[in-house]
Design a protein around this motif. Structure first.
Motif, mmCIF file in Angstrom:
data_model
loop_
_atom_site.group_PDB
_atom_site.id
_atom_site.type_symbol
_atom_site.label_atom_id
_atom_site.label_comp_id
_atom_site.label_asym_id
_atom_site.label_seq_id
_atom_site.Cartn_x
_atom_site.Cartn_y
_atom_site.Cartn_z
ATOM 1 N N ARG A 96 0.713 -1.363 0.078
ATOM 2 C CA ARG A 96 0.067 0.047 0.047
ATOM 3 C C ARG A 96 0.898 1.254 -0.053
ATOM 4 O O ARG A 96 0.330 2.219 -1.009
ATOM 5 C CB ARG A 96 -0.884 -0.061 1.270
ATOM 6 N N SER A 97 1.705 1.066 0.781
ATOM 7 C CA SER A 97 2.823 2.365 0.990
ATOM 8 C C SER A 97 3.215 2.781 -0.560
ATOM 9 O O SER A 97 3.457 4.015 -0.965
ATOM 10 C CB SER A 97 3.918 2.191 1.732
ATOM 11 N N VAL A 98 3.679 1.596 -1.264
ATOM 12 C CA VAL A 98 4.337 2.033 -2.601
ATOM 13 C C VAL A 98 3.291 2.420 -3.420
ATOM 14 O O VAL A 98 3.496 3.489 -4.175
ATOM 15 C CB VAL A 98 5.078 0.678 -3.070
ATOM 16 N N VAL A 99 2.356 1.547 -3.535
ATOM 17 C CA VAL A 99 1.051 2.035 -4.540
ATOM 18 C C VAL A 99 0.579 3.390 -4.329
ATOM 19 O O VAL A 99 0.437 4.270 -5.442
ATOM 20 C CB VAL A 99 0.021 0.822 -4.611
ATOM 21 N N GLU A 100 0.166 3.516 -3.131
ATOM 22 C CA GLU A 100 -0.366 4.907 -3.045
ATOM 23 C C GLU A 100 0.946 6.111 -3.386
ATOM 24 O O GLU A 100 0.451 7.234 -3.793
ATOM 25 C CB GLU A 100 -0.616 5.063 -1.421
ATOM 26 N N ALA A 101 2.097 5.870 -2.963
ATOM 27 C CA ALA A 101 3.069 6.851 -3.215
ATOM 28 C C ALA A 101 2.944 7.317 -5.058
ATOM 29 O O ALA A 101 3.141 8.067 -5.330
ATOM 30 C CB ALA A 101 4.344 6.358 -2.927
ATOM 31 N N LEU A 102 2.640 5.989 -5.532
ATOM 32 C CA LEU A 102 2.835 6.189 -7.106
ATOM 33 C C LEU A 102 1.559 6.964 -7.687
ATOM 34 O O LEU A 102 1.471 7.414 -8.664
ATOM 35 C CB LEU A 102 2.902 4.771 -7.719
ATOM 36 N N LEU A 103 0.466 6.702 -6.932
ATOM 37 C CA LEU A 103 -0.819 7.470 -7.203
ATOM 38 C C LEU A 103 -1.219 8.653 -6.644
ATOM 39 O O LEU A 103 -1.797 9.537 -7.316
ATOM 40 C CB LEU A 103 -2.109 6.419 -6.598
ATOM 41 N N ARG A 104 -0.286 9.079 -5.807
ATOM 42 C CA ARG A 104 -0.369 10.317 -4.909
ATOM 43 C C ARG A 104 -0.196 11.503 -6.023
ATOM 44 O O ARG A 104 0.881 11.623 -6.710
ATOM 45 C CB ARG A 104 0.451 10.419 -3.689
#
Length: 279
Positions: free
Chosen positions: A206-214
């Motif tokens: 989640r930390s990685v994916v959300e950083a990419l979506l942010r």
């Protein structure tokens, strides 16, 4: 005299009559003054009444952050959108203040925003419970009554308890980094161990994916994440976890998902579901 200076000395009623020409504020001025944030709520709502076509938007905006805002003002709004957003805003404020029942009743009046409202309410409380633990595993007992309450709401759907535990582990790790699977292995309860391990893995993904979506993550950073190794990703995002090959694998999986063209799966978020990588 500037409006800000007049506002410093006068309440809303006096402010309406204080401008040159005794004509009061225009709807645009009333809207702007109501949202200024440095006047009492009651005065701000009085100003909203003078905001013309934007009056209902004004009310829905002003009540945000006010746990004691009168819900009757929301119920009286004619627009379903603003009525729902108004109730949502009050529910969020109550959740932040620790008023579970007040947040729940506010969400009940939030119409189309009901699911998102509940999600915000429980995540606010989980985030507060996760602050300052030192180690994520130290907060399990603090989390139990919160999760028992919110997962007991029938409208959340199946698997609510496991979903809320996954949310809690995410917040607990995010606020008490770095995460470690070794800490899960020594928990005496089998269910706690399972949820800890699953939650830790999900936290990394989640930390990685959300950083990419942010939206505020620089494009250059996203590009480096997509092209890099797990160690490169950690150098960009910080010490997410202690060195662990199995969590490195979660980073690789997250990069493959978050950097792929098209829509990105976010199973940890029951409100938005799949979301475009550019959203």
């Amino acid at each position: 005299m500037p409006l800000a200076l007049i506002r410093t000395f006068l309440g809303a009623s006096a402010l309406l009559a204080a401008l040159p020409g005794c004509g009061g504020l225009t709807p645009t001025e009333a809207f702007r003054e109501a949202l200024a944030g440095d006047i009492p709520l009651e005065d701000a709502l009085t100003l909203c009444d003078q905001a013309g076509e934007s009056a209902e938007e004004c009310v829905a905006t002003v009540v945000r952050g006010h746990a004691d805002a009168p819900t009757a003002r929301c119920a009286a709004l004619q627009s379903e959108r603003w009525r729902s957003e108004c109730a949502f805003g009050i529910a969020e404020a109550r959740a932040t203040a620790g008023d579970r029942w007040g947040a729940l009743t506010g969400c009940g009046a939030a119409g189309a925003y009901y699911n998102e409202c509940l999600y915000h309410a429980w995540t606010f409380e989980l985030q507060l419970s996760a602050d300052g633990l030192g180690r994520a595993v130290a907060g399990i007992e603090k989390a139990r009554p919160i999760i028992a309450y919110w997962s007991g709401i029938e409208t959340i759907g199946p698997g609510a308890e496991d979903h809320l535990w996954a949310d809690w582990w995410y917040f607990a790790h995010a606020r008490n980094r770095p995460a470690s699977l070794e800490a899960c292995a020594v928990l005496p309860d089998e269910t706690d161990r399972r949820r800890c391990e699953e939650g830790t893995r999900t936290y990394v993904r989640r930390s990685v994916v959300e950083a990419l979506l942010r939206a505020n993550t620089p494009a250059s950073t996203k590009d480096r994440i997509c092209r890099g190794t797990p160690q490169d990703v950690l150098a960009l995002l910080g010490d997410l976890y202690l060195p662990d090959p199995s969590l490195d694998a979660e980073v690789v999986a997250a990069v493959a998902s978050g950097c792929a063209p098209g829509r990105v799966d976010r199973p940890w978020n029951p409100v938005f579901g799949a979301r475009g990588a550019g959203g």
